[in-house]
Design an enzyme around this catalytic site. Structure first.
Site, mmCIF file in Angstrom:
data_model
loop_
_atom_site.group_PDB
_atom_site.id
_atom_site.type_symbol
_atom_site.label_atom_id
_atom_site.label_comp_id
_atom_site.label_asym_id
_atom_site.label_seq_id
_atom_site.Cartn_x
_atom_site.Cartn_y
_atom_site.Cartn_z
ATOM 1 N N ARG A 83 1.634 -0.150 -16.974
ATOM 2 C CA ARG A 83 3.124 -0.022 -17.306
ATOM 3 C C ARG A 83 3.768 0.642 -16.263
ATOM 4 O O ARG A 83 5.100 0.654 -16.537
ATOM 5 C CB ARG A 83 3.041 1.209 -18.519
ATOM 6 C CG ARG A 83 2.477 0.661 -19.789
ATOM 7 C CD ARG A 83 2.536 1.725 -20.858
ATOM 8 N NE ARG A 83 1.939 2.965 -20.676
ATOM 9 C CZ ARG A 83 0.498 3.218 -20.952
ATOM 10 N NH1 ARG A 83 -0.024 2.386 -21.723
ATOM 11 N NH2 ARG A 83 0.087 4.276 -20.575
ATOM 12 N N ASP A 113 -2.205 -3.143 12.938
ATOM 13 C CA ASP A 113 -1.557 -1.568 12.863
ATOM 14 C C ASP A 113 -2.597 -0.767 13.919
ATOM 15 O O ASP A 113 -2.929 0.405 14.024
ATOM 16 C CB ASP A 113 -2.003 -0.885 11.446
ATOM 17 C CG ASP A 113 -1.324 0.209 11.154
ATOM 18 O OD1 ASP A 113 -0.266 0.511 12.017
ATOM 19 O OD2 ASP A 113 -1.791 1.098 10.299
ATOM 20 N N ALA A 158 -5.666 6.469 9.923
ATOM 21 C CA ALA A 158 -4.277 6.656 10.925
ATOM 22 C C ALA A 158 -4.452 5.370 11.757
ATOM 23 O O ALA A 158 -4.892 5.233 13.031
ATOM 24 C CB ALA A 158 -4.743 8.000 11.858
ATOM 25 N N GLY A 159 -3.824 4.516 11.412
ATOM 26 C CA GLY A 159 -4.062 3.106 11.933
ATOM 27 C C GLY A 159 -5.348 2.649 11.812
ATOM 28 O O GLY A 159 -6.198 2.773 11.158
ATOM 29 N N HIS A 184 1.634 10.006 9.178
ATOM 30 C CA HIS A 184 2.909 10.400 9.617
ATOM 31 C C HIS A 184 3.355 11.685 9.454
ATOM 32 O O HIS A 184 2.827 12.358 8.375
ATOM 33 C CB HIS A 184 4.153 9.603 8.913
ATOM 34 C CG HIS A 184 4.347 8.016 9.217
ATOM 35 N ND1 HIS A 184 5.287 7.582 9.895
ATOM 36 C CD2 HIS A 184 3.291 7.086 9.049
ATOM 37 C CE1 HIS A 184 4.968 6.284 10.011
ATOM 38 N NE2 HIS A 184 3.797 5.975 9.573
ATOM 39 N N ASN A 207 -1.366 0.216 1.108
ATOM 40 C CA ASN A 207 -1.638 1.424 1.617
ATOM 41 C C ASN A 207 -0.285 2.426 1.809
ATOM 42 O O ASN A 207 0.743 1.690 2.005
ATOM 43 C CB ASN A 207 -2.041 1.098 3.143
ATOM 44 C CG ASN A 207 -3.388 0.626 2.943
ATOM 45 O OD1 ASN A 207 -3.484 -0.575 3.731
ATOM 46 N ND2 ASN A 207 -4.514 1.273 2.446
#
Length: 385
Positions: free
Chosen positions: A230, A278, A312-313, A144, A222
């Site tokens: 923890r 995606d 990217a996808g 993005h 992702n």
């Protein structure tokens, strides 16, 4: 009106929940009539012998950024949606949520309006809208564009709430450290489904978002805070919370097969893991490159990346994802098929129309050959591929 009945038989039939053998699916007028034992077929039906393989509900893909050579971000219009729906129908997804990757407020408005117009016009396959951003964490932005990422304000909230009230399905991916619990509650109260993703939030912040109404996680593992001993992070929250369903890109590149197997074993119910593609512009084409917000994305060796190697996808379709789970991980066929049909339909609130083969439902069907590869697709009883 044509009241002829077609009987599909010869393949195992997955109805969205159960795998039936030696059964036949009856279809008439574009809708499912019944699922009956093959030996009880009525006399006056048109017989379609599928030979072998599996007949299943058309797949439901909740994360579709592009296809057929176009990206939704580039031109959020009805024509773009038609192209995407045709491309993904031929890949087995008969219902999709076109997905807008983080962009300007004006582009977001245009996407909402395009989907509204497409649904109103009855464009086959367009089931709603997924807005992936722009209310995401810069630290986990992935592909993005950082310049579009921002907190949610009152204008955003009003626009999204109105969209949720007018669209058949609206899925919103947000980062819980960026969008406050009261904003999540307002969005879910308006009818949106909120998914947590592109987030660096700690476990406690994620659970607060769940308590406010979030019920899904976008592409598990992702672009999110990982799980350690923890600090469970969003990955730990997704697996530990039975209220959350989790999308998964099962190309065996975005997530290691061992991690997928561990997640499938460890996911708390009733929330389950479901499949997404995606997919980007190259889906359904032979293209080797395209652009996203002015940045070139390359298609190489089964994956899509920016020039710096950032994923990217995905170069994936849902039949391929199902084959990966059944072939590489040995997942039972009916579980993998549900992850691509009835489960995502339920996530987006589409379970009353998509993802199941039940009397009165649209005859959106796919036939997979014995190797799990797509052989035929029907949408509303009409051949698509």
């Amino acid at each position: 009106m044509n009241t002829a009945i077609t009987a599909y038989f010869g393949a195992d039939i997955f109805d969205g929940r159960v795998l039936q053998r030696e059964h036949a699916l009856l279809v008439s007028g574009g809708v499912v009539v019944d699922l009956i034992p093959a030996g009880a077929l009525p006399m006056e039906v048109e017989l379609v012998d599928l030979g072998a393989g599996t007949l299943a509900p058309g797949f439901v893909d909740l994360q579709v950024n592009g296809g057929g050579g176009v990206m939704f971000n580039d031109a959020p219009s009805v024509e773009t949606l038609k192209t995407m729906a045709v491309a993904h129908g031929r890949l087995g997804a008969t219902a999709i949520l076109p997905t807008l990757i983080s962009d300007s407020r004006e582009k977001t408005r245009a996407a909402i309006e395009a989907v509204r117009e497409a649904v109103e016009a009855g464009v086959p396959g367009i089931a709603g809208l997924h807005l992936e951003g722009p209310h995401l964490a810069v630290a986990r932005k992935g592909a993005h564009a950082a310049e579009f990422l921002r907190p949610m304000d009152n204008d955003d909230l009003e626009m999204l709430a109105r969209a949720a009230e007018t669209l058949p399905a609206l899925l919103l991916t947000v980062a819980p450290e960026v969008v406050a619990p009261e904003e999540i509650a307002a969005l879910t109260g308006a009818g949106a489904e909120v998914s947590l993703g592109h987030s660096d939030a700690d476990y406690e912040t994620c659970i607060e978002a769940v308590e406010a109404g979030a019920r899904a996680v976008t592409h598990l593992f992702n672009a999110m805070s990982q799980m350690s001993g923890r600090a469970p992070g969003l990955v730990g929250g997704a697996l530990d919370s039975g209220a959350l369903l989790a999308g998964l890109i099962a190309d065996m590149i975005h997530v290691h097969p061992a991690s997928i197997a561990a997640a499938l074993r460890g996911k708390a119910g009733p929330g389950r893991i479901f499949l997404v593609s995606d997919a980007m512009a190259v889906a359904g084409t032979e293209a080797e490159r395209f652009e996203l917000n002015g940045r070139e994305i390359l298609r190489r060796d089964g994956c899509l990346t920016l020039a710096d190697g950032t994923l990217a996808g995905a170069d994936l379709d849902l039949p391929g994802a199902v084959r990966n789970l059944t072939g590489q991980l040995g997942l039972p066929r009916e579980i993998a098929l549900a992850m691509a049909s009835s489960i995502p339909a339920a996530v987006a609130g589409l379970g009353g129309r998509h993802g199941r083969l039940k009397p009165g439902r649209p005859a959106d069907l796919i036939h997979l050959d014995p190797t799990g590869r797509l052989a035929s697709v029907w949408r509303g009883g009409a051949p698509v591929w």
